[in-house]
Design an enzyme around this catalytic site. Structure first.
Site, PDB file in Angstrom:
ATOM      1  N   SER A 175      41.070  38.516  53.827  1.00  0.00           N
ATOM      2  CA  SER A 175      41.342  38.381  52.392  1.00  0.00           C
ATOM      3  C   SER A 175      42.374  37.324  52.047  1.00  0.00           C
ATOM      4  CB  SER A 175      41.798  39.725  51.824  1.00  0.00           C
ATOM      5  OG  SER A 175      42.972  40.184  52.470  1.00  0.00           O
ATOM      6  N   HIS A 203      35.076  41.328  51.163  1.00  0.00           N
ATOM      7  CA  HIS A 203      35.004  39.994  50.559  1.00  0.00           C
ATOM      8  C   HIS A 203      33.746  39.224  50.962  1.00  0.00           C
ATOM      9  CE1 HIS A 203      39.128  40.113  48.910  1.00  0.00           C
ATOM     10  NE2 HIS A 203      39.381  40.855  49.975  1.00  0.00           N
ATOM     11  N   LYS A 235      35.006  43.898  43.731  1.00  0.00           N
ATOM     12  CA  LYS A 235      35.128  42.448  43.913  1.00  0.00           C
ATOM     13  C   LYS A 235      33.850  41.778  43.415  1.00  0.00           C
ATOM     14  CE  LYS A 235      38.687  42.865  47.412  1.00  0.00           C
ATOM     15  NZ  LYS A 235      38.960  44.317  47.223  1.00  0.00           N
TER      16      LYS A 235
END
Length: 389
Positions: A175, A203, A235
Site C-alpha cells: 500500500s 489494492h 478501495k
C-alpha cells in the site's frame, strides 16, 4: 502518569503529527476540504465508483426493502440475504468456492490470520506488510518471522528451517510502495514447504488482472495456489467492508474461529447490495482500467523527467520518494497552496528516511486533472528548493 501532551508536542517537532481534514462533498477528484475546493490525489477510489449513481441506487433500493442496521452478528440474526448474495458474487469473482463478508479490511486480516495460526505455529510475514496484517500476526500468539521485503530466498531458508504448521502472509500490492509481491514464487515455496499462503489483495482487486480480479489473476494463480485471499470493498469497489475467499471448508472454519467475524454486528444490508453491484460493474470496467493505465504511464514519464524519484510501481499507487519527513510535509503543503491535495506519508508508516508523497490515481481523474498535478509539481519543486533525487 505519562506526559501525553509532551509526546504530542514531540511529534509536532519531528514533523510526524497527524491531523484529520474535513471533507464536505462526495468522494471524487474535486473535493471540498475544510471549506476549500481541492483536487485530490490521495484517495484509494481507483475506479471512481465511490460516488457512482448506479451503486448509490443499489444501496438506496435495499434501504427501502431491508432497512438500515444489520441488527446483530451474522451468527445471531444479522446475516441478511444481501450478505449471502454478496458472498456468492465474491466467490464467483475470485474463482473460489465460498466467501465471507467482514466489516472492515482491518477486521478481516486480524480475524483470518489469528484464526489460521496460534501458539506453537509459525507465521512468515513480509517486512512491509500492512499494519492490519502485523496486528493479526501479533493477535494469533504464533511465532512471527519477518522476511526482507519480497525476498523469496530468505523466506525459503526460513521455511526450510521450521517445523510444524506454517502460514505465509503477504500483501498482493503493497500500500505504501505500490509494488507487487512475488506471488508465483511464494505459491511455489508454500507448496514445497507445506505452508498455507494468505494474500491480502486490497489494492489489486478492481485494478489488476482480467476483469479486475486482482494480482493473483494477473499472475495466473488460483485457489489451489493461494488457498486464502482477502480483499477490501472500500478501495476500487467504492463501498465499505471487506471479504475473504477460499474453499468452502476454509470459510466454514473461519465462521467457527474468526473472532472479528463472530463477535461483531453485521454491516448494513444496503452496503452489501451496493458492493454486489460494484463488483459486477468492475468486471465490465475495462475502459476505466485502460484510462487509468494511461494516466499512470503519463504520470511516471513526466514526473521522472522533472527529476522526482519514483518508486518501482505500475499500480495506481505512485509514491514520490522525498526522504525527510519535514521535506515531505513541505512539498505537500506547497501543493495544497496550489489547490492540490496529496498527503505526506511519514514514519512509522514508512521507514525512517523514506518519507514520501503517496500520489494515487483514479479512473475518475481526467487528463486535465493530471495536467494540474504535473504543473503544480513542477512549480512546487522550485518553490521549496527540492534538490535532485
Amino acid at each position: 502518569m505519562r506526559d501525553f501532551a509532551a509526546e504530542l508536542e514531540q511529534r509536532r517537532d519531528q514533523g510526524l503529527y497527524r491531523q484529520r481534514r474535513e471533507v464536505d462533498s462526495p468522494q471524487q477528484p474535486e473535493l471540498v476540504v475544510d471549506g476549500r475546493p481541492m483536487l485530490a490525489f490521495c484517495s484509494n477510489d481507483y475506479l471512481g465508483f465511490a460516488n457512482d449513481p448506479a451503486i448509490i441506487e443499489a444501496a438506496r433500493a435495499t434501504l427501502s426493502s431491508a432497512g438500515l442496521g444489520g441488527g446483530a452478528s451474522h451468527l445471531i440474526c444479522g446475516h441478511h440475504r444481501a450478505h449471502h448474495e454478496l458472498e456468492q458474487t465474491v466467490a464467483s469473482f475470485t474463482g473460489r468456492e465460498d466467501a465471507l463478508f467482514f466489516s472492515t479490511g482491518y477486521m478481516a486480516n486480524m480475524g483470518v490470520i489469528s484464526a489460521l495460526a496460534g501458539r506453537g505455529d509459525t507465521i512468515f510475514s513480509d517486512r512491509l506488510n500492512h499494519a492490519s496484517i502485523i496486528d493479526g500476526c501479533l493477535l494469533s500468539r504464533a511465532r512471527i518471522r519477518r522476511y526482507p521485503h519480497g525476498d523469496t530466498e530468505a523466506l525459503a531458508e526460513q521455511l526450510a528451517g521450521t517445523e510444524g504448521h506454517k502460514v505465509v502472509v503477504t500483501d498482493g500490492v503493497f500500500s505504501m510502495d505500490g509494488d507487487l509481491a512475488p506471488l508465483a514464487e511464494l505459491a511455489r515455496l508454500c507448496r514445497t514447504h507445506d505452508a498455507l499462503l494468505v494474500v491480502d489483495d486490497a489494492h489489486g482487486f478492481g485494478v489488476l488482472g482480467e476483469g479486475g480480479r486482482g494480482s493473483l489473476s494477473a499472475c495466473g494463480l488460483g485457489q489451489d495456489d493461494v488457498p486464502v485471499v482477502i480483499g477490501t470493498l472500500g478501495k476500487a469497489f467504492g463501498t465499505s467492508g471487506a471479504f475473504v475467499a477460499g474453499s468452502s471448508l476454509m470459510m466454514d472454519y473461519l465462521v467457527q474461529k474468526a473472532r472479528t467475524y463472530i463477535y461483531t454486528t453485521s454491516m448494513p444490508p444496503a452496503i452489501a447490495a451496493a458492493s454486489t453491484a460494484s463488483i459486477r460493474m468492475a468486471m465490465a470496467a475495462d475502459d476505466r482500467r485502460a484510462h487509468l493505465r494511461n494516466l499512470i504511464d503519463r504520470f511516471r514519464r513526466e514526473t521522472q523527467a522533472m527529476g522526482y524519484a519514483l518508486m518501482p510501481s505500475d499500480t495506481p499507487i505512485q509514491p514520490i520518494l522525498i526522504g525527510g519527513a519535514a521535506e515531505a510535509m513541505a512539498l505537500s503543503r506547497a501543493l495544497e497552496g496550489h489547490g492540490i491535495w496529496v498527503t505526506a506519508i511519514r514514519p512509522p508508516t514508512v521507514p525512517q528516511g523514506e518519507s514520501r508523497l503517496r500520489v494515487t490515481l483514479s479512473a475518475a481523474h481526467t487528463e486535465a486533472h493530471l495536467d494540474r498535478l504535473l504543473q503544480a509539481l513542477a512549480v512546487c519543486r522550485q518553490e521549496i528548493g527540492l534538490t535532485a533525487a
